[in-house]
Design a protein around this motif. Sequence first.
Motif, short mmCIF file in Angstrom:
data_model
loop_
_atom_site.label_atom_id
_atom_site.label_comp_id
_atom_site.label_asym_id
_atom_site.label_seq_id
_atom_site.Cartn_x
_atom_site.Cartn_y
_atom_site.Cartn_z
N PHE A 46 -20.79 -10.86 0.58
CA PHE A 46 -19.48 -10.85 1.25
C PHE A 46 -19.12 -9.44 1.73
CE2 PHE A 46 -14.88 -10.09 0.89
CZ PHE A 46 -14.42 -10.98 1.85
N ASN A 47 -19.38 -8.44 0.90
CA ASN A 47 -19.11 -7.05 1.29
C ASN A 47 -19.97 -6.62 2.47
OD1 ASN A 47 -17.17 -6.66 -0.69
ND2 ASN A 47 -18.60 -5.80 -2.17
N THR A 48 -21.20 -7.11 2.50
CA THR A 48 -22.09 -6.79 3.63
C THR A 48 -21.55 -7.37 4.93
OG1 THR A 48 -24.01 -6.80 2.14
CG2 THR A 48 -24.46 -7.00 4.49
N VAL A 49 -21.10 -8.62 4.87
CA VAL A 49 -20.51 -9.26 6.06
C VAL A 49 -19.26 -8.52 6.50
CG1 VAL A 49 -19.45 -11.37 6.95
CG2 VAL A 49 -21.49 -11.51 5.50
N LYS A 50 -18.43 -8.17 5.54
CA LYS A 50 -17.19 -7.44 5.83
C LYS A 50 -17.50 -6.10 6.48
CE LYS A 50 -13.06 -5.62 3.50
NZ LYS A 50 -12.38 -5.45 2.18
N PRO A 53 -8.73 7.17 -0.01
CA PRO A 53 -9.38 5.95 0.50
C PRO A 53 -10.66 5.56 -0.21
CG PRO A 53 -8.67 7.35 2.31
CD PRO A 53 -8.45 8.14 1.06
N LEU A 54 -11.49 6.55 -0.56
CA LEU A 54 -12.76 6.24 -1.21
C LEU A 54 -12.60 5.80 -2.65
CD1 LEU A 54 -15.08 9.08 0.16
CD2 LEU A 54 -15.01 6.69 0.87
N LEU A 55 -11.39 5.96 -3.20
CA LEU A 55 -11.13 5.54 -4.57
C LEU A 55 -10.21 4.33 -4.62
CD1 LEU A 55 -10.59 9.04 -6.24
CD2 LEU A 55 -12.68 7.67 -6.15
N ASP A 56 -9.92 3.76 -3.46
CA ASP A 56 -9.02 2.60 -3.38
C ASP A 56 -9.86 1.34 -3.16
OD1 ASP A 56 -7.27 0.62 -1.65
OD2 ASP A 56 -5.87 1.94 -2.69
N MET A 57 -9.62 0.32 -3.97
CA MET A 57 -10.40 -0.92 -3.91
C MET A 57 -10.36 -1.56 -2.53
SD MET A 57 -11.80 -1.71 -6.97
CE MET A 57 -11.86 -3.49 -7.13
N GLY A 58 -9.22 -1.50 -1.87
CA GLY A 58 -9.07 -2.15 -0.58
C GLY A 58 -9.56 -1.33 0.60
N TRP A 59 -9.49 0.00 0.47
CA TRP A 59 -9.80 0.87 1.60
C TRP A 59 -11.19 1.48 1.55
CZ3 TRP A 59 -7.43 1.25 6.08
CH2 TRP A 59 -6.10 0.84 6.18
N ALA A 60 -11.87 1.43 0.42
CA ALA A 60 -13.15 2.13 0.27
C ALA A 60 -14.19 1.65 1.28
CB ALA A 60 -13.66 1.97 -1.16
N LEU A 61 -14.40 0.33 1.36
CA LEU A 61 -15.44 -0.20 2.26
C LEU A 61 -15.10 0.05 3.74
CD1 LEU A 61 -18.16 -1.68 2.11
CD2 LEU A 61 -16.93 -3.81 2.47
N PRO A 62 -13.87 -0.24 4.20
CA PRO A 62 -13.55 0.09 5.60
C PRO A 62 -13.70 1.58 5.90
CG PRO A 62 -11.91 -1.41 4.71
CD PRO A 62 -12.77 -1.00 3.56
N LYS A 105 -18.73 2.11 -5.91
CA LYS A 105 -17.41 2.13 -6.53
C LYS A 105 -16.34 2.18 -5.44
CE LYS A 105 -19.53 4.83 -10.25
NZ LYS A 105 -19.59 6.16 -10.87
N PRO A 106 -15.05 2.02 -5.80
CA PRO A 106 -14.52 1.71 -7.15
C PRO A 106 -14.79 0.26 -7.55
CG PRO A 106 -12.74 1.78 -5.55
CD PRO A 106 -13.98 2.21 -4.82
N GLY A 107 -15.06 0.05 -8.81
CA GLY A 107 -15.49 -1.28 -9.26
C GLY A 107 -16.79 -1.64 -8.57
N ARG A 108 -16.82 -2.81 -7.92
CA ARG A 108 -17.95 -3.22 -7.10
C ARG A 108 -17.50 -3.45 -5.65
NH1 ARG A 108 -22.63 -5.14 -9.05
NH2 ARG A 108 -22.72 -6.63 -7.33
N SER A 109 -16.42 -2.77 -5.27
CA SER A 109 -15.83 -3.03 -3.96
C SER A 109 -16.70 -2.58 -2.79
CB SER A 109 -14.46 -2.34 -3.86
OG SER A 109 -14.58 -0.94 -4.00
#
Length: 300
Positions: free
Chosen positions: A81-85, A157-166, A247-251
């Motif tokens: 899912f993260n890859t698709v996102k 941003p790099l430590l935020d679950m919602g913003w890290a991947l974007p 990280k963070p988590g597995r986000s």
Amino acid sequence: MQKYTAKKKKKKSDNENLAGYIFILPYVLMFIVFTGIPFVVSIILSFVNVKFINNLENVRFVGFDNYVRMFQDADTMEALFNTVKYSLIYVPLIMVLGFMLAVILNKGVFMKNSLRSMIFLPYVSNMVAVAVIFKLLLGAKGILGQFLMNMGLERPPLLDMGWALPTVAIIAVWKGVGLNMITYLAALQEVPGELLEAAEMDGANRWHKIKNVILPYVSPTSFFLLISSIITSLQNFTIIQSLTEGKPGRSTVVMSLNIVRSAFTKYETSYASAQAMLMFAIVMIITLIQWRGQKKWVNY
């Protein structure tokens, strides 16, 4: 005489063919050794139960067990899912931004050559070095990190679950957009000036010229960049590992990172191979759909 001439031409053609085969032979051999054989081995491994630390005596055929396990594994599905996102952010952004920069810098801009070089420079920079710099800038004590927290973010941003991947995807776009821009620039140089002049005489504004003349003319380039951008979006291990390590988590754990962890941390070689085959199948399906669909929007 004609027979002698035909024989001479045939000999010349054979010599040219032989020279061509000799030139491509090193590439073919390297491709077989470093890509072809590992690919076949990976297919075989995905159907057995090999673990990196196991003896070969314990290897047995398990059929599709590794593939079934993938769809029952919550961590692997999350990585998929993260890859698709990540791809859904990276691909449209790098395509649109690359085209816009090419149109702007094609002509009529002050210091356009310097600006082209500045935009292209990140592409030839080392990915790890780029990641280290952004990690410092976007950290809790970094300039950008502090600025964004002052603007309302609870954490960098790099430590935020919602913003890290974007954030990682945007950094990857910043690094790679130069190649798309240069490729589009080369295509724009080939757009006939008389077509643009005719469109202008018919009352077309800048947007209409882009939509009805430039975009159709550079559609083969767009098709090529679309495929290459999708493939590049899946080759994201280096930037993810360097910036967030998942990280963070597995986000920010994507399939490339999950495959490496399965193979070299958990030593589950066969399970990692099955994941790699899944990604190969996804890329093949997307490519085939694009090849079929190109007939409707690509103009050669």
